[in-house]
Design an enzyme around this catalytic site. Structure first.
Site, PDB file in Angstrom:
ATOM      1  N   GLU A   1       0.854  -1.184   0.000  1.00  0.00           N
ATOM      2  CA  GLU A   1       0.000   0.000   0.000  1.00  0.00           C
ATOM      3  C   GLU A   1       0.888   1.231   0.000  1.00  0.00           C
ATOM      4  OE1 GLU A   1      -3.423   0.334   0.010  1.00  0.00           O
ATOM      5  OE2 GLU A   1      -2.733   2.399  -0.254  1.00  0.00           O
TER       6      GLU A   1
ATOM      7  N   ARG B   1      -0.736   7.961   1.312  1.00  0.00           N
ATOM      8  CA  ARG B   1      -0.162   9.015   2.159  1.00  0.00           C
ATOM      9  C   ARG B   1      -1.205   9.410   3.186  1.00  0.00           C
ATOM     10  NH1 ARG B   1       0.013  13.217  -2.386  1.00  0.00           N
ATOM     11  NH2 ARG B   1      -1.887  12.053  -2.739  1.00  0.00           N
TER      12      ARG B   1
ATOM     13  N   LEU C   1      11.124  17.958  -2.554  1.00  0.00           N
ATOM     14  CA  LEU C   1      12.354  18.748  -2.452  1.00  0.00           C
ATOM     15  C   LEU C   1      12.153  19.936  -1.520  1.00  0.00           C
ATOM     16  CD1 LEU C   1      13.956  18.913  -6.040  1.00  0.00           C
ATOM     17  CD2 LEU C   1      14.694  17.579  -4.057  1.00  0.00           C
TER      18      LEU C   1
ATOM     19  N   GLY D   1      13.537  21.515   5.141  1.00  0.00           N
ATOM     20  CA  GLY D   1      12.899  21.986   6.365  1.00  0.00           C
ATOM     21  C   GLY D   1      13.383  21.183   7.552  1.00  0.00           C
TER      22      GLY D   1
ATOM     23  N   CYS E   1       6.013   5.883   8.886  1.00  0.00           N
ATOM     24  CA  CYS E   1       6.532   5.060   7.783  1.00  0.00           C
ATOM     25  C   CYS E   1       7.996   5.333   7.456  1.00  0.00           C
ATOM     26  CB  CYS E   1       5.681   5.274   6.532  1.00  0.00           C
ATOM     27  SG  CYS E   1       4.016   4.637   6.736  1.00  0.00           S
TER      28      CYS E   1
HETATM   29  C1  UDX Z   1       4.798   7.996   3.153  1.00  0.00           C
HETATM   30  C2  UDX Z   1       4.815   7.720   1.642  1.00  0.00           C
HETATM   31  O1  UDX Z   1       4.682   8.974   0.937  1.00  0.00           O
HETATM   32  C3  UDX Z   1       3.695   6.787   1.274  1.00  0.00           C
HETATM   33  O2  UDX Z   1       3.733   6.492  -0.113  1.00  0.00           O
HETATM   34  C4  UDX Z   1       3.855   5.514   2.083  1.00  0.00           C
HETATM   35  O3  UDX Z   1       2.789   4.619   1.807  1.00  0.00           O
HETATM   36  C5  UDX Z   1       3.879   5.823   3.567  1.00  0.00           C
HETATM   37  O4  UDX Z   1       4.903   6.771   3.849  1.00  0.00           O
HETATM   38  P1  UDX Z   1       3.348   9.540   4.773  1.00  0.00           P
HETATM   39  O5  UDX Z   1       4.122   8.963   5.914  1.00  0.00           O
HETATM   40  O6  UDX Z   1       1.873   9.696   4.901  1.00  0.00           O
HETATM   41  O7  UDX Z   1       3.584   8.667   3.461  1.00  0.00           O
HETATM   42  O8  UDX Z   1       3.935  11.000   4.528  1.00  0.00           O
HETATM   43  P2  UDX Z   1       4.664  11.803   3.342  1.00  0.00           P
HETATM   44  O9  UDX Z   1       3.689  12.707   2.707  1.00  0.00           O
HETATM   45  O10 UDX Z   1       5.470  10.937   2.475  1.00  0.00           O
HETATM   46  O11 UDX Z   1       5.647  12.726   4.216  1.00  0.00           O
HETATM   47  C6  UDX Z   1       6.637  12.124   5.049  1.00  0.00           C
HETATM   48  C7  UDX Z   1       7.415  13.168   5.814  1.00  0.00           C
HETATM   49  O12 UDX Z   1       8.292  13.868   4.944  1.00  0.00           O
HETATM   50  C8  UDX Z   1       6.573  14.233   6.506  1.00  0.00           C
HETATM   51  O13 UDX Z   1       7.098  14.462   7.801  1.00  0.00           O
HETATM   52  C9  UDX Z   1       6.740  15.444   5.618  1.00  0.00           C
HETATM   53  O14 UDX Z   1       6.569  16.647   6.331  1.00  0.00           O
HETATM   54  C10 UDX Z   1       8.166  15.259   5.144  1.00  0.00           C
HETATM   55  N1  UDX Z   1       8.475  15.913   3.861  1.00  0.00           N
HETATM   56  C11 UDX Z   1       7.824  15.560   2.726  1.00  0.00           C
HETATM   57  C12 UDX Z   1       9.480  16.889   3.805  1.00  0.00           C
HETATM   58  O15 UDX Z   1      10.100  17.226   4.821  1.00  0.00           O
HETATM   59  N2  UDX Z   1       9.768  17.462   2.600  1.00  0.00           N
HETATM   60  C13 UDX Z   1       9.128  17.135   1.453  1.00  0.00           C
HETATM   61  O16 UDX Z   1       9.461  17.701   0.403  1.00  0.00           O
HETATM   62  C14 UDX Z   1       8.119  16.143   1.518  1.00  0.00           C
END
Ligand code: UDX
Length: 437
Positions: free
Chosen positions: A148, A151, A254, A257, A264
């Site tokens: 799966e 997000r 990208l 932060g 996950c």
């Molecule tokens: C992630 C994967 O995207 C998803 O495909 C998988 O099934 C589960 O893990 P999720 O944990 O819901 O999903 O969050 P995601 O949107 O991927 O963000 C993960 C983390 O990265 C967050 O803390 C977010 O704030 C951070 N992030 C994301 C950044 O710091 N910079 C970015 O450019 C993108």
């Protein structure tokens, strides 16, 4: 089709509701009676946009029910395993206790031709082991690995319209009978032309961990660039805009932060390293240790920048922390960089107040000593510094002039690089971003 969904947390509750929305007759099974009772009343035990509305809709249609009784799986043809695989305590590896319990639990109720579909994120090699357990109970039942990719915050739309389906079957062949069964389950989204890839178990398991490792690496790459930008006076957001235009790189993920968190990415890269070690392939993934380390350094950097913002000391400084969830549109605080930074600031003598539109109840459970305030204005009142650490829309939309009237000192750190520095500086704020001059 009659479907059981075993495990009704972030993944299973959404999956159960969405399968019922696709027209299937679904029974969600979970060991937690409180969770089952809430879900049966149309409420998820966590915040996820549109999920409660969907639960009520499909429960009223009579196509979805929840129970703690595993024997409810008896007359179902497809059984989705949706339980969690958290990080083991004190180790990098994944804890497979819940997956094992789910498969052991459903095995006695399997009939010939039934399909068990694994959705949990597991270390490579798990599916082959689980297939043996299933066959010991019912030799004519089948196991497919169907990872799966949803997000949090977009879970319903990602489940109803995923951008790809991955089916792992023992021989990796399109002709395996499990393929036709899963095709019927997903008939509606497949008819819209979603790509569907059939492969062997190990590859299907690796697709998920490889995808999350790539995403984590992309975020840590840009955060490493942020460190270099900080050393040179360059601006990482302009750098990301410019490199992202190259479609071989792409602009998504990208955002430099305070780094990634959640249930996950952090635990998946660690479990992947641990599994590679067991397989004698640890060298292949040593770079993930660096990805993890870069990510963790961002949290320390927030503390350092806040100290600078406060004139060199945190002692007695009132810090307003906007955001507790690991990302917006979620109440999930697992490995949240925002809360981790808030707790470090408090330990170093700052008077921290944390606010969040959804995640405060979960934050209170994890960090009981951290002062939490549901009201945004009360959080900002008389603050010596404001930190934007989770980019909820209400924080992105803050007006610098109105906010200035509330705080004691107009100092702000944008931990997600979502505010316009020129606008805030023009309103009289001392502004800091991560990787920005
Ligand atoms: C992630 C994967 O995207 C998803 O495909 C998988 O099934 C589960 O893990 P999720 O944990 O819901 O999903 O969050 P995601 O949107 O991927 O963000 C993960 C983390 O990265 C967050 O803390 C977010 O704030 C951070 N992030 C994301 C950044 O710091 N910079 C970015 O450019 C993108």
């Amino acid at each position: 089709m009659r479907i059981s969904v075993i495990g009704c947390g972030y993944l299973g509750a959404v999956h159960a509701a969405c399968m019922a929305k696709l027209g299937h007759d679904v029974t969600g099974i979970d060991v937690d009676p409180a969770k089952v009772s809430e879900l049966s009343n149309g409420h998820a035990t966590f915040y996820e946009p549109v999920l409660d509305e969907l639960l009520s809709e499909v429960e009223e249609s009579g196509r979805l029910r929840f129970t703690t009784d595993m024997s409810a799986a008896k007359n179902c043809q497809v059984h989705f395993i949706c339980v969690g695989t958290p990080q083991k305590r004190g180790e990098n590896g994944a804890d497979l206790r819940f997956v094992d319990a789910a498969v052991d639990g459903v095995a006695p109720y399997l009939d010939p031709g039934d399909l068990v579909a694994g959705k949990s994120t597991v270390p490579v090699g798990t599916a082959a082991r689980l297939e043996e357990i299933i066959h010991a109970s019912e030799p004519d039942a089948m196991l497919v690995w169907n990872p799966e990719f949803l997000r949090e915050g977009h879970a319903v739309s990602d489940t109803l319209n995923p951008n790809r389906f991955v089916y792992g079957v023992p021989d990796g062949s399109e002709d395996h009978p499990a393929v036709a069964i899963l095709d019927s389950v997903y008939e509606e989204p497949l008819a819209k032309g979603m790509p569907r890839l059939v492969m062997d178990y190990a590859t299907a398991e690796l697709v998920k961990t490889a995808a999350n490792s790539f995403l984590a690496t992309k975020i840590s790459f840009i955060n490493a660039m942020a460190e270099v930008c900080e050393a040179t006076g360059a601006d990482v957001t302009r750098l990301a805009d410019a490199i992202g235009i190259d479609d071989r790189i792409g602009p998504k993920f990208l955002n430099a932060g305070i780094g990634f968190g959640g249930g996950c990415l952090p635990k998946d890269i660690r479990a992947f390293m641990a599994r590679a070690g067991e397989l004698g392939a640890d060298q292949a993934l040593t770079f993930l240790r660096e990805v993890d380390a870069i990510n963790m350094r961002r949290r320390t950097r927030v503390v350092e920048l806040t100290r600078q913002l406060c004139g060199g000391t945190l002692l007695g400084q009132r810090i307003a922390v906007l955001g507790a969830a690991f990302k917006p549109e979620s109440d999930d605080v697992r490995d949240s960089p925002a809360l981790s930074a808030a707790a470090q600031l408090q330990l170093q003598g700052a008077t921290v107040t944390v606010t969040d539109p959804q995640a405060l109840p979960n934050a209170a459970k994890r960090f009981p000593e951290l002062p939490l305030e549901p009201d945004l204005e009360a959080t900002l009142a008389k603050a010596d510094a404001v930190l934007l650490l989770t980019e909820w829309k209400i924080y992105r939309d803050l007006d610098p002039h109105e906010t200035l009237a509330l705080v004691a000192s107009p100092r702000i750190l944008d931990g997600r690089n979502v505010l316009d520095p020129a606008k805030w500086r023009a309103a009289g704020w001392t502004f800091k971003g991560l990787g920005r001059p």
